[in-house]
Design an enzyme around this catalytic site. Structure first.
Site, PDB file in Angstrom:
ATOM      1  CG  ASP A  84      -1.744   1.156   1.454  1.00 41.93           C
ATOM      2  OD1 ASP A  84      -1.621   2.141   0.684  1.00 41.93           O
ATOM      3  OD2 ASP A  84      -2.558   1.137   2.385  1.00 41.93           O
ATOM      4  CB  ILE A  85       1.514   3.808  -2.610  1.00 43.65           C
ATOM      5  CG1 ILE A  85       2.755   4.580  -3.039  1.00 43.65           C
ATOM      6  CG2 ILE A  85       0.262   4.675  -2.646  1.00 43.65           C
ATOM      7  CD1 ILE A  85       2.752   4.980  -4.506  1.00 43.65           C
ATOM      8  CB  VAL A 138      -3.832   4.753  -5.650  1.00 42.31           C
ATOM      9  CG1 VAL A 138      -3.668   5.650  -6.848  1.00 42.31           C
ATOM     10  CG2 VAL A 138      -2.630   4.837  -4.731  1.00 42.31           C
ATOM     11  CG  ASP A 139      -6.976  10.799  -6.260  1.00 43.64           C
ATOM     12  OD1 ASP A 139      -6.435  11.429  -5.335  1.00 43.64           O
ATOM     13  OD2 ASP A 139      -7.518  11.345  -7.237  1.00 43.64           O
ATOM     14  CB  SER A 143      -3.401   4.945 -16.600  1.00 41.37           C
ATOM     15  OG  SER A 143      -3.380   6.345 -16.733  1.00 41.37           O
ATOM     16  N   GLY A 157      -6.032   1.274 -13.066  1.00 46.53           N
ATOM     17  CA  GLY A 157      -7.228   0.951 -12.292  1.00 46.53           C
ATOM     18  C   GLY A 157      -8.462   1.429 -13.032  1.00 46.53           C
TER      19      GLY A 157
HETATM   20  P1  ADP Z   1      -6.312   5.318 -12.354  1.00 45.35           P
HETATM   21  O1  ADP Z   1      -7.551   6.161 -12.325  1.00 45.35           O
HETATM   22  O2  ADP Z   1      -5.070   6.100 -12.768  1.00 45.35           O
HETATM   23  O3  ADP Z   1      -6.482   4.063 -13.115  1.00 45.35           O
HETATM   24  P2  ADP Z   1      -6.555   3.870  -9.808  1.00 45.35           P
HETATM   25  O4  ADP Z   1      -6.335   4.401  -8.439  1.00 45.35           O
HETATM   26  O5  ADP Z   1      -7.929   3.424 -10.141  1.00 45.35           O
HETATM   27  O6  ADP Z   1      -6.016   4.997 -10.805  1.00 45.35           O
HETATM   28  O7  ADP Z   1      -5.563   2.666 -10.059  1.00 45.35           O
HETATM   29  C1  ADP Z   1      -4.189   2.805 -10.286  1.00 45.35           C
HETATM   30  C2  ADP Z   1      -3.443   1.609  -9.700  1.00 45.35           C
HETATM   31  O8  ADP Z   1      -3.270   1.812  -8.305  1.00 45.35           O
HETATM   32  C3  ADP Z   1      -4.182   0.285  -9.835  1.00 45.35           C
HETATM   33  O9  ADP Z   1      -3.261  -0.683 -10.325  1.00 45.35           O
HETATM   34  C4  ADP Z   1      -4.630  -0.034  -8.418  1.00 45.35           C
HETATM   35  O10 ADP Z   1      -4.644  -1.440  -8.174  1.00 45.35           O
HETATM   36  C5  ADP Z   1      -3.522   0.619  -7.621  1.00 45.35           C
HETATM   37  N1  ADP Z   1      -3.822   0.951  -6.216  1.00 45.35           N
HETATM   38  C6  ADP Z   1      -5.025   1.148  -5.618  1.00 45.35           C
HETATM   39  N2  ADP Z   1      -4.855   1.440  -4.324  1.00 45.35           N
HETATM   40  C7  ADP Z   1      -3.520   1.433  -4.072  1.00 45.35           C
HETATM   41  C8  ADP Z   1      -2.695   1.656  -2.917  1.00 45.35           C
HETATM   42  N3  ADP Z   1      -3.229   1.954  -1.736  1.00 45.35           N
HETATM   43  N4  ADP Z   1      -1.350   1.554  -3.065  1.00 45.35           N
HETATM   44  C9  ADP Z   1      -0.794   1.277  -4.253  1.00 45.35           C
HETATM   45  N5  ADP Z   1      -1.501   1.060  -5.374  1.00 45.35           N
HETATM   46  C10 ADP Z   1      -2.844   1.138  -5.288  1.00 45.35           C
END
Ligand code: ADP
Length: 172
Positions: A12-13, A35-36, A119, A121
């Protein structure tokens, strides 16, 4: 071989104590899901306040804020492309989002940075196409940079981690 400063990590970032984490933001910079959402929840409401003042960010670019309650000092908000089938400049825009983030990081003296898979997700960019672009863009940048010491590619879940490692190990 990729540069040894590139690391592939599952997790988890929002938990990483690095100088900067990159957010896969949308062009409004006003938060979203994935992730946002996780980054905004962990950073606290001051992050959204600072983001509001930025007035958005074009696709393929990035903006820097403080990290507030995160262990990371900065958040770099990168806007990746929405996948539209692959013939709408998606590859170049994705590479540009990574490159812009790295440039901003260096400008702020960042030595350790962590990226999510931008991008891949909600924006629908196929992971197997996005990963080589991410790795090659970081690699090319590092060939001309001595500031960055660690670039962590964060994989959310085992499947993403294994796919990342597959591409990482492919380059001999
Ligand atoms: P986007 O709209 O750019 O696609 P998302 O957040 O939907 O962004 O997804 C981008 C990537 O981040 C996906 O591969 C998702 O699995 C990953 N992701 C989601 N939550 C986390 C987290 N807490 N830490 C790291 N990566 C994450």
């Amino acid at each position: 071989m990729y540069d040894p400063r590139i690391e592939i990590v599952e997790g988890d970032i929002t938990k990483l104590a690095v100088d900067a984490i990159v957010n896969a933001a949308n062009a409004s910079l006003l938060g979203g899901g994935g992730v946002d959402g996780a980054i905004h929840r962990a950073a606290g409401p001051e992050l959204l306040e600072e983001c509001r003042k930025l007035g958005g960010c074009p696709v393929g670019e990035a903006r820097l804020t403080k990290g507030y309650r995160l262990p990371a000092r900065y958040v770099i908000h990168a806007v990746g492309p929405i996948w539209q089938g692959g013939n709408n400049n998606e590859d170049a825009l994705l590479a540009s989002a990574y490159r812009s983030s790295l440039e901003l990081a260096v400008q702020h003296g960042v030595r350790s940075i962590a990226f999510p898979a931008i991008s891949t997700g909600a924006y629908g960019f196929p992971m197997e196409r996005a990963i080589p672009i991410a790795l090659d863009t970081v690699q090319t940048f590092l060939e001309r940079d001595q500031t960055l010491q660690r670039v962590i590619m964060v994989c959310f879940g085992r499947a993403a981690y294994e796919l990342y490692l597959h591409f990482y190990n492919q380059r001999t």
